[in-house]
Design an enzyme around this catalytic site. Structure first.
Site, mmCIF file in Angstrom:
data_model
loop_
_atom_site.group_PDB
_atom_site.id
_atom_site.type_symbol
_atom_site.label_atom_id
_atom_site.label_comp_id
_atom_site.label_asym_id
_atom_site.label_seq_id
_atom_site.Cartn_x
_atom_site.Cartn_y
_atom_site.Cartn_z
ATOM 1 N N GLU A 94 0.832 -1.203 0.000
ATOM 2 C CA GLU A 94 0.000 0.000 0.000
ATOM 3 C C GLU A 94 0.866 1.252 0.000
ATOM 4 O O GLU A 94 2.069 1.199 0.200
ATOM 5 C CB GLU A 94 -0.922 0.023 1.214
ATOM 6 C CG GLU A 94 -0.252 -0.312 2.542
ATOM 7 C CD GLU A 94 0.930 0.551 2.913
ATOM 8 O OE1 GLU A 94 0.762 1.803 2.907
ATOM 9 O OE2 GLU A 94 2.006 0.025 3.205
ATOM 10 N N GLU A 247 5.067 -0.096 1.141
ATOM 11 C CA GLU A 247 4.585 0.269 -0.194
ATOM 12 C C GLU A 247 4.803 -0.844 -1.220
ATOM 13 O O GLU A 247 4.969 -0.601 -2.408
ATOM 14 C CB GLU A 247 5.248 1.571 -0.664
ATOM 15 C CG GLU A 247 4.939 2.745 0.251
ATOM 16 C CD GLU A 247 5.652 4.019 -0.155
ATOM 17 O OE1 GLU A 247 6.334 4.030 -1.200
ATOM 18 O OE2 GLU A 247 5.522 5.023 0.580
#
Length: 285
Positions: A94, A247
């Site tokens: 994410e 991420e």
């Protein structure tokens, strides 16, 4: 993640689940799949992050996204449980702001562990800001009645898990939770990234214990909550690189390790296959 994906034959799928600002004028906006459920989440100290309906919609979106990975654009409207095209390994990460706060709050709610014991610096908070972060998480958990919650054998109670996720979680966590469930539905191996991804995976396993059989880890996150989440999942990370990025960055690294392991299992000669007496190796098996 975008830089690392070039090291492997990897497709990057970016999905907006609830970005608070309007980015439609950005030249790269077309590269983002718009599944926005709302513009940002609520202030968890004063209100739920989202409604339970919004949480369920985010989970369903995550399931459908994985089911459609690898398909031609014209096929993406239809969910096929039996196939995700040519994709056989999926990574879930994410990109967000403040989501080490929500993931830590949710993990505390799911485990009953004090938030002070598992709250980290996120993107690099000062000592003063870290104290404030711990206070905010405790206040949010108290507000929603989730502080030091006792599950008492109900760890897999779907209603309570959805309730906790909707109160102190995030749309990203809910969608990733769905992605892990979707991978299991499609019988695809799926890689956990950092702390937010790990908490989403834990939610998925709590909701559907069979998901655990499809999970692979990647790197150790610098966030102290990560250790607890991975322990709860009964998994061990492969890489210790002192990374605090998340991420999805750990996923392509793990892809290579998993692919290499598959090659060794498939192609590497064994003592038995080579007719070699290995009885003297009993002590190190």
């Amino acid at each position: 993640m975008q830089s690392l994906q070039g090291t492997q034959d990897t497709e990057l799928v970016v999905t907006d689940m609830g970005i608070a600002t309007d980015y439609s004028a950005d030249p790269d906006a077309s590269k983002v799949i718009d599944h926005s459920i709302r513009r940002g989440t609520g202030n968890i100290v004063k209100e739920p992050a989202m409604t339970e309906d919004e949480c369920l919609r985010a989970i369903t979106t995550g399931i459908n996204l994985v089911a459609n990975v690898g398909k031609e654009p014209s096929e993406n409207k239809n969910v096929d449980k039996s196939s995700t095209g040519t994709v056989d390994l999926i990574g879930v990460g994410e990109m967000g702001v403040g989501n080490t706060t929500t993931s830590t709050a949710l993990l505390s709610a799911l485990t009953g562990v004090s938030p002070e014991d598992i709250t980290g610096r996120g993107a690099g908070l000062t000592d003063e800001a870290l104290v404030k972060k711990k206070e905010v998480i405790r206040k949010a958990l108290e507000f929603h009645g989730l502080l030091n919650k006792k599950w008492e054998g109900n760890e897999n109670d779907a209603e309570q898990i959805i309730s906790a996720m909707s109160k102190v979680g995030g749309l990203d966590i809910a969608a990733m939770c769905g992605a892990f469930i979707g991978a299991a539905i499609c019988k695809k191996a799926v890689v956990i990234d950092g702390i937010i991804s790990a908490v989403a995976a834990l939610c998925a396993v709590r909701l559907c214990p069979l998901v655990k059989g499809y999970l692979f880890t990647s790197h150790v996150s610098k966030e102290p909550a990560y250790d607890l989440a991975i322990k709860e999942l009964e998994l061990k990370p492969y890489l210790m690189l002192n990374m605090g990025l998340g991420e999805g960055s750990g996923c392509p690294m793990a892809f290579q390790i998993i692919e290499d392991a598959c090659v060794m299992m498939r192609d590497m000669a064994t003592f038995e296959g080579g007719g070699i007496d290995d009885s003297y190796l009993e002590g190190i098996r």
